[in-house]
Design a protein around this motif. Structure first.
Motif, PDB file in Angstrom:
ATOM      1  N   GLY A   1      -8.542 -23.151  18.618  1.00  0.00           N
ATOM      2  CA  GLY A   1      -8.847 -22.961  20.029  1.00  0.00           C
ATOM      3  C   GLY A   1     -10.322 -22.691  20.264  1.00  0.00           C
ATOM      4  N   ARG A   2     -10.926 -21.922  19.370  1.00  0.00           N
ATOM      5  CA  ARG A   2     -12.354 -21.622  19.505  1.00  0.00           C
ATOM      6  C   ARG A   2     -13.185 -22.895  19.350  1.00  0.00           C
ATOM      7  N   TYR A   3     -12.802 -23.745  18.413  1.00  0.00           N
ATOM      8  CA  TYR A   3     -13.542 -24.995  18.224  1.00  0.00           C
ATOM      9  C   TYR A   3     -13.400 -25.884  19.451  1.00  0.00           C
ATOM     10  N   PHE A   4     -12.183 -26.015  19.963  1.00  0.00           N
ATOM     11  CA  PHE A   4     -11.986 -26.842  21.153  1.00  0.00           C
ATOM     12  C   PHE A   4     -12.732 -26.268  22.361  1.00  0.00           C
ATOM     13  N   ALA A   5     -12.920 -24.957  22.393  1.00  0.00           N
ATOM     14  CA  ALA A   5     -13.620 -24.339  23.526  1.00  0.00           C
ATOM     15  C   ALA A   5     -15.084 -24.782  23.599  1.00  0.00           C
ATOM     16  N   ASN A   6     -15.625 -25.292  22.486  1.00  0.00           N
ATOM     17  CA  ASN A   6     -17.002 -25.775  22.484  1.00  0.00           C
ATOM     18  C   ASN A   6     -17.151 -27.140  23.148  1.00  0.00           C
ATOM     19  N   VAL A   7     -16.022 -27.805  23.409  1.00  0.00           N
ATOM     20  CA  VAL A   7     -16.065 -29.113  24.079  1.00  0.00           C
ATOM     21  C   VAL A   7     -16.371 -28.889  25.554  1.00  0.00           C
ATOM     22  N   THR A   8     -17.445 -29.483  26.023  1.00  0.00           N
ATOM     23  CA  THR A   8     -17.864 -29.273  27.411  1.00  0.00           C
ATOM     24  C   THR A   8     -17.278 -30.300  28.374  1.00  0.00           C
ATOM     25  N   LYS A   9     -16.713 -31.371  27.838  1.00  0.00           N
ATOM     26  CA  LYS A   9     -16.134 -32.413  28.690  1.00  0.00           C
ATOM     27  C   LYS A   9     -14.951 -33.035  27.956  1.00  0.00           C
ATOM     28  N   ASP A  10     -13.731 -32.678  28.380  1.00  0.00           N
ATOM     29  CA  ASP A  10     -12.530 -33.185  27.714  1.00  0.00           C
ATOM     30  C   ASP A  10     -12.450 -34.708  27.735  1.00  0.00           C
ATOM     31  N   ALA A  11     -13.036 -35.342  28.732  1.00  0.00           N
ATOM     32  CA  ALA A  11     -12.979 -36.800  28.836  1.00  0.00           C
ATOM     33  C   ALA A  11     -13.688 -37.495  27.676  1.00  0.00           C
ATOM     34  N   ASP A  12     -14.544 -36.764  26.936  1.00  0.00           N
ATOM     35  CA  ASP A  12     -15.203 -37.344  25.768  1.00  0.00           C
ATOM     36  C   ASP A  12     -14.280 -37.424  24.558  1.00  0.00           C
ATOM     37  N   LEU A  13     -13.102 -36.800  24.628  1.00  0.00           N
ATOM     38  CA  LEU A  13     -12.160 -36.810  23.510  1.00  0.00           C
ATOM     39  C   LEU A  13     -11.141 -37.921  23.696  1.00  0.00           C
ATOM     40  N   ASN A  14     -10.574 -38.408  22.589  1.00  0.00           N
ATOM     41  CA  ASN A  14      -9.509 -39.401  22.704  1.00  0.00           C
ATOM     42  C   ASN A  14      -8.155 -38.699  22.814  1.00  0.00           C
ATOM     43  N   ASP A  15      -7.111 -39.488  23.035  1.00  0.00           N
ATOM     44  CA  ASP A  15      -5.788 -38.909  23.268  1.00  0.00           C
ATOM     45  C   ASP A  15      -5.283 -38.112  22.075  1.00  0.00           C
ATOM     46  N   ASP A  16      -5.618 -38.562  20.871  1.00  0.00           N
ATOM     47  CA  ASP A  16      -5.171 -37.851  19.673  1.00  0.00           C
ATOM     48  C   ASP A  16      -5.764 -36.447  19.631  1.00  0.00           C
ATOM     49  N   MET A  17      -7.064 -36.339  19.866  1.00  0.00           N
ATOM     50  CA  MET A  17      -7.704 -35.016  19.892  1.00  0.00           C
ATOM     51  C   MET A  17      -7.136 -34.155  21.014  1.00  0.00           C
ATOM     52  N   LEU A  18      -6.950 -34.758  22.183  1.00  0.00           N
ATOM     53  CA  LEU A  18      -6.424 -33.999  23.320  1.00  0.00           C
ATOM     54  C   LEU A  18      -5.010 -33.507  23.045  1.00  0.00           C
TER      55      LEU A  18
END
Length: 669
Positions: free
Chosen positions: A302-319
């Motif tokens: 969760g802490r690592y994902f919190a560093n993502v500033t824009k979820d749209a930059d991730l693909n469906d697998d990561m999301l």
């Protein structure tokens, strides 16, 4: 006890029944050849094809004339020497077997060769007749041919190449060649090549990654090779990332590192490389790090994902993994946000529809609750795990659907007259299960324009059920959209044996049936590539241990395929697993599939809803297995009892074993 799709068939009664059917149907369905005569010849030809023995195939082919599986014999013979064949011979084959599975499969094979040889005119002539259109590489070649002929590529056609290229795990000529052309013409972006390289690097496909880099930055290949040899050494030896190619090479190094050690990759990104990368590049790497950590059930995910500033930059697998990590920690806003950032296709999947609805409900507010209810209503039913949970969240329980109207004599006759279905059944009866399944699936999908309607599917399923080919019975019936035939989808072969063995040791027969359906689809002599056998897919070592544990004297591994022995050992092991996991059906199912050691580790952490636990199972196969076994169980319970049933009650909660509780079966293999 893993289930594999290539299974050994039943013989005896099924073969005799099929011979009668072939004779009864006559020339309209299959050649009126022989009651099993020549079957050994066909088996020899399949063996010769597997060995690549072209001379043997050519010698045997004339003897296959008139056999129900002559199209397969002809296909194997020509396929074995297709690289030496000419267009005229291929066209003659296509004409001779027009409308068959073998015709369309050989067309697929020939189109691939035409693409490799750059014979674009012949490809363009042949491709429109390709009915199955199920080969990604051929699809990419087709877009390339259109581009070469017209000089332009529509955005939706470019998307076909991009999506297929990104989805291909291994290096292939068709999508790589098409991507090269489309990037050169600006129909695809250079960034699409870098994304392909990222995906391939994460999937441990360095050859495919290198080929993608070569399209857009051939000068970066020496650095790429350093990354592939040692990402740590490359990152420690590099001082900056000024150019686009250098930044992307750093991204590839961090991805490769994250697969092995997400914490080490996070330290590198935090301490050195983050400021040098673009926001999109940083977000992608954090997404990979978060995904890898979540797959290890790390509390840091969760802490690592919190560093993502824009979820749209991730693909469906990561999301998807961001959702799973947030579910484990109860971060419902993060669940909702990740679901919202998914592609339009992913947003339609029952998994993410359900968790979006749960997130809205948990966040509260009348508007959110109304939106959640609408989402749940859109998927609620008994067809799958999340559909069934949605039904319960709406205040209902699973019950057996109203049976469809009985099949008419005409509908049954149409199924019997379908040559692909008959060839499929015949092949399965001979032991050619892979060929039989492919032929059958072609028959129900493409025998008629647009595929079979629900009534035709029910009739085809009925044909398979009557022949006791249970996997085709189940899978075909599952394709219906407007009706559900519960007894086709959830048959109960060997009823008396399964019920008696289950109840004798205190197991719910519905749970046993739910597991067998997932393990073997009731194929008696099913055998997986790892050696699991029989209805309940028992491994030899597990069978010996279980036989000894329950005092089954005189047991030998050769008895595993005996129906009653297989059920005795399989149910006994399942009961021991269930006892070991405090009666938890999800944990016991996971143990049956992946061995008990893994779910013992996976249960550690906070106590949670077992639906959340199941969605976080790190292995995709076991995650899918647990959900399907529990869904099957609930449907079988509704059939057996005639009463509405609760999936949620069977799920319960999952958490760590209390230190005060003894492990009843520490040596459970």
């Amino acid at each position: 006890m893993r289930f594999q799709s290539i299974l050994a068939p039943r013989r005896g009664r099924l073969a005799a029944l099929l011979s009668c059917v072939v004779l009864a149907v006559g020339p309209a369905a299959l050649p009126a050849h022989a009651q099993g005569a020549g079957d050994e010849l066909i088996t020899q030809m399949k063996q010769a094809f597997s060995r690549g023995d072209k001379a043997r195939l050519a010698a045997l082919l004339p003897q296959a004339t008139g056999h129900p599986l002559e199209p397969w014999a002809a296909y194997w013979e020509l396929k074995s020497r297709l690289k030496e064949a000419g267009s005229a011979e291929v066209q003659a084959f296509l004409a001779r077997w027009a409308g068959s599975y073998q015709e369309d499969r050989l067309r697929n094979d020939w189109l691939l060769l035409l693409g490799e040889r750059r014979l674009w005119d012949e490809f363009a002539q042949l491709h429109p007749a390709f009915r199955m259109n199920d080969d990604r590489e051929v699809q990419c070649y087709a877009v390339l041919v259109d581009a070469l002929r017209t000089g332009q590529v529509l955005p939706e056609r470019a998307a076909v190449v991009r999506n297929n290229w990104h989805a291909q795990r291994d290096l292939d000529d068709g999508c790589l060649t098409a991507a090269e052309r489309l990037i050169a013409s600006r129909a695809l972006r250079e960034q699409d090549a870098w994304i392909k390289a990222r995906l391939a690097m994460e999937a441990n496909r360095p050859g495919a990654a290198r080929a993608a880099v070569n399209l857009v930055a051939p000068d970066a290949l020496p650095a790429f090779d350093q990354v592939n040899a040692s990402p740590t050494k490359f990152l420690l030896g590099s001082a900056s990332a000024a150019s686009k190619a250098r930044k992307e090479t750093v991204v590839l190094a961090l991805i490769r590192m994250a697969v092995a050690d997400p914490e080490a990759a996070a330290r590198q990104l935090d301490s050195k490389w983050g400021p040098m990368l673009s926001a999109e590049e940083r977000n992608w790497v954090w997404g990979v790090i978060g995904k890898q950590a979540a797959g290890k059930l790390s509390p840091l995910a969760g802490r690592y994902f919190a560093n993502v500033t824009k979820d749209a930059d991730l693909n469906d697998d990561m999301l998807g993994w961001k959702v799973r990590a947030a579910l484990r920690t109860g971060q419902w806003k993060e669940v909702s946000a990740a679901c919202d950032a998914m592609s339009a296709e992913a947003k339609q999947e029952p998994t993410w529809v359900y968790w979006k609805a749960r997130a809205l409900t948990q966040q509260g507010g009348e508007r959110r609750r109304e939106e959640a209810r609408a989402l749940l209503q859109g998927i609620a039913g008994t067809r799958g795990f999340y559909e069934m949970l949605a039904l319960e969240d709406l205040g209902q329980r699973a019950q057996t659907a109203t049976p469809p109207a009985p099949l008419t004599a005409e509908e049954k006759a149409a199924a019997r007259a379908n040559p692909a279905l008959q060839r499929g059944l015949y092949a399965i009866s001979m032991g050619l299960r892979s060929e039989g399944v492919r032929e059958w699936n072609y028959g129900i999908a493409l025998h008629e324009p647009g595929g079979m309607d629900d009534r035709a599917l029910l009739a085809a399923a009925d044909l398979a059920c009557q022949r006791e080919v249970w996997d085709r019975c189940i899978n075909t019936s599952e394709r219906t959209k407007g009706v559900i035939h519960a007894e086709q989808r959830f048959p109960m072969p060997f009823h008396d044996a399964v019920i008696a063995k289950s109840r004798a040791i205190g197991l719910d027969p519905a749970y046993v049936y739910g597991l067998i359906r997932q393990e073997s689809r009731f194929i008696m002599d099913a055998r997986s590539h790892v050696g699991a056998s029989g209805l309940m897919q028992v491994m030899p070592a597990t069978a010996r241990w279980t036989a000894n544990k329950i005092g089954l004297s005189g047991f030998t591994p050769s008895q595993i395929n005996d129906r009653d022995t297989n059920i005795t050992i399989g149910t006994a092991y399942l009961k021991l697993a269930l006892d070991d996991f405090d009666g938890s059906m999800p944990l016991a199912a996971a143990a049956y599939n992946a061995g008990p050691g893994r779910p013992r580790a996976w249960r550690n952490g906070p106590v949670m809803d077992a639906a959340i636990w199941a969605e976080n199972v790190p292995f995709a196969e076991t995650r899918d297995y647990v959900k399907k076994v529990l869904t099957n169980t609930t449907n079988y319970a509704a059939l057996i009892t005639g009463q509405p049933q609760s999936l949620r009650e069977r799920l319960g909660n999952v958490g760590p074993r209390s230190a005060a509780e003894p492990e009843p079966n520490k040596d459970l293999p």
